[in-house]
Every structure is written in structure tokens, then in C-alpha cells.
Design a protein around this motif. Sequence first.
Motif, mmCIF file in Angstrom:
data_model
loop_
_atom_site.group_PDB
_atom_site.id
_atom_site.type_symbol
_atom_site.label_atom_id
_atom_site.label_comp_id
_atom_site.label_asym_id
_atom_site.label_seq_id
_atom_site.Cartn_x
_atom_site.Cartn_y
_atom_site.Cartn_z
ATOM 1 N N SER A 119 -5.051 11.811 -1.398
ATOM 2 C CA SER A 119 -5.561 11.003 -2.505
ATOM 3 C C SER A 119 -4.883 11.372 -3.819
ATOM 4 N N ASP A 120 -4.541 12.659 -3.983
ATOM 5 C CA ASP A 120 -3.819 13.086 -5.181
ATOM 6 C C ASP A 120 -2.441 12.438 -5.239
ATOM 7 N N LEU A 121 -1.755 12.440 -4.102
ATOM 8 C CA LEU A 121 -0.420 11.841 -4.042
ATOM 9 C C LEU A 121 -0.488 10.340 -4.321
ATOM 10 N N GLN A 122 -1.487 9.673 -3.733
ATOM 11 C CA GLN A 122 -1.630 8.235 -3.934
ATOM 12 C C GLN A 122 -1.912 7.923 -5.396
ATOM 13 N N ARG B 64 -0.953 9.647 -7.992
ATOM 14 C CA ARG B 64 0.265 9.837 -8.772
ATOM 15 C C ARG B 64 1.233 8.675 -8.583
ATOM 16 N N ILE B 65 1.266 8.133 -7.379
ATOM 17 C CA ILE B 65 2.128 6.976 -7.113
ATOM 18 C C ILE B 65 1.672 5.788 -7.954
ATOM 19 N N LEU B 66 0.362 5.567 -8.002
ATOM 20 C CA LEU B 66 -0.180 4.440 -8.755
ATOM 21 C C LEU B 66 0.052 4.607 -10.252
ATOM 22 N N PRO C 151 -11.118 -12.918 4.034
ATOM 23 C CA PRO C 151 -11.565 -11.766 3.234
ATOM 24 C C PRO C 151 -10.978 -11.800 1.835
ATOM 25 N N SER C 152 -11.780 -11.344 0.879
ATOM 26 C CA SER C 152 -11.295 -11.295 -0.500
ATOM 27 C C SER C 152 -10.239 -10.212 -0.687
ATOM 28 N N ASP C 153 -10.187 -9.269 0.235
ATOM 29 C CA ASP C 153 -9.165 -8.228 0.212
ATOM 30 C C ASP C 153 -8.124 -8.549 1.275
ATOM 31 N N PRO C 154 -6.904 -8.918 0.882
ATOM 32 C CA PRO C 154 -5.886 -9.275 1.883
ATOM 33 C C PRO C 154 -5.515 -8.125 2.807
ATOM 34 N N ASN C 155 -5.859 -6.910 2.434
ATOM 35 C CA ASN C 155 -5.557 -5.764 3.279
ATOM 36 C C ASN C 155 -6.357 -5.784 4.575
ATOM 37 N N LEU C 156 -7.429 -6.553 4.603
ATOM 38 C CA LEU C 156 -8.259 -6.646 5.801
ATOM 39 C C LEU C 156 -7.669 -7.597 6.837
ATOM 40 N N LEU D 160 -0.318 -4.530 -1.305
ATOM 41 C CA LEU D 160 -0.417 -4.088 0.084
ATOM 42 C C LEU D 160 0.488 -2.893 0.364
ATOM 43 N N ARG D 161 1.666 -2.900 -0.230
ATOM 44 C CA ARG D 161 2.598 -1.796 0.013
ATOM 45 C C ARG D 161 2.207 -0.527 -0.729
ATOM 46 N N THR D 162 1.884 -0.672 -1.998
ATOM 47 C CA THR D 162 1.644 0.504 -2.841
ATOM 48 C C THR D 162 0.234 1.048 -2.694
ATOM 49 N N ASP D 163 -0.751 0.166 -2.813
ATOM 50 C CA ASP D 163 -2.138 0.625 -2.770
ATOM 51 C C ASP D 163 -2.637 0.851 -1.353
ATOM 52 N N CYS D 164 -2.114 0.092 -0.407
ATOM 53 C CA CYS D 164 -2.628 0.132 0.969
ATOM 54 C C CYS D 164 -1.648 0.752 1.956
ATOM 55 N N ASN D 165 -0.477 1.186 1.486
ATOM 56 C CA ASN D 165 0.527 1.845 2.342
ATOM 57 C C ASN D 165 0.972 0.966 3.520
#
Length: 205
Positions: free
Chosen positions: A54-57, A59-61, A101-106, A147-152
Amino acid sequence: MNQLVGIGTFELKEEVSMNDLMLLPTQDLVKYENEPVVCEAAAPRRFSVPLSDSDLQERILKAIPKKTRNNNKWALGVWVAWTLERNLYQETITESGNAIPSDPNLLSNELLNYWMAHFIQECRRVDTSPYPPNSLVQLASGIQRYLRTDCNRNDVSLFEKDSSTFAFFRKCLDSRMKELTNNGIGTNVKKGRPYINNRRGGHVG
């Protein structure tokens, strides 16, 4: 000579000759001092403390430019608004069996390809006017970055021509952009100055 001699963990009080000392192992003659033991953990650290995923994520954001983050937020906002309205139609449930879904990651890549194609054809501005072609690309790009950055999900490549995963989406995007262009939406045609004949037979360009 009579003296107290320490040999290993034993103390012998006897007369020790020089020859006896020469026969002792070298390590038994080493003087041991009570020195403080430095714990390895207390030594100065060269590297950073361990970081969690979560720390790494996080910092990426934080490294993403503010303008890009705002674009991603805008794109997701349009997606959410579209899903809320699209799910009111019976056709939505009939086509896929579930609400979008309102979240495309789903969504799986297969369903993402399907619904992104519908989204890019059906999305409109708040005043119901159509988005210009460039805005459609920005919308899709914002969702892809999310999707790429927040959801890997680095396997999401909406615009990769050699990939067949999102071929249906690309075809729908291309047809919509051509339709808008043909209708003069999003095209900034610079008009030249009018051609006017003057009295001398010349012209004003």
C-alpha cells in the motif's frame, strides 16, 4: 613463578615456566575484554525501512501529475453517470444479465471491451451535446490509466492495434469519431480571408 593464569575457562594457580607458556594454544593467550556488544539493529541504517504494498501504491499515485489525476477523475465521473442511466434500461440487463458496475475494475477484459464500446458511442455532455472526437479519446485514456495505475491491470490496452482483446471497442471508437468528424463536430477549420477583386484587377487574399 607463582601466579594466577587464565586458560580458557579454567584458572590454575601453579608455577608456570616459559616453556609451558610456549606450549599453550595461541587463542588461550588472547586477553578478553568486556566490550559492549553493538546490536545490529541499532547500527545506522543504510536503506529505508521496509515498505508495504500500500505504501508503494500510494507513492505511485502521488507521482502522477495533478492534471492527469483530474482527467482520470473526470473520465470516471462520466463513466459512473453513464452506468447509472444505462442501468435504468431493460436492455442493459437483457444484454449481459447484470447491471453495469460503476467501477470498471469490476469488469473482466471481455466485458470491459463490450461495455466500453457502448460507452464511447452513447456518452454525451451534461447538456446532451456530443463529445468531440478528441474528448472521446481522453475519456477512454482516463479510464485506462485508472485501471492500470490504481488497479494494477497492466493488461488493459484499449488502443493497442495488434491486440484482439479490445478490437470491438476500437472499431466502435473509430466509427464514432468518423461520424462526429463528418458532422463537423470537433473540427476546427480555419477560414481564410475572402477573395475580393479590386479595381486594378488584383485581389485581396
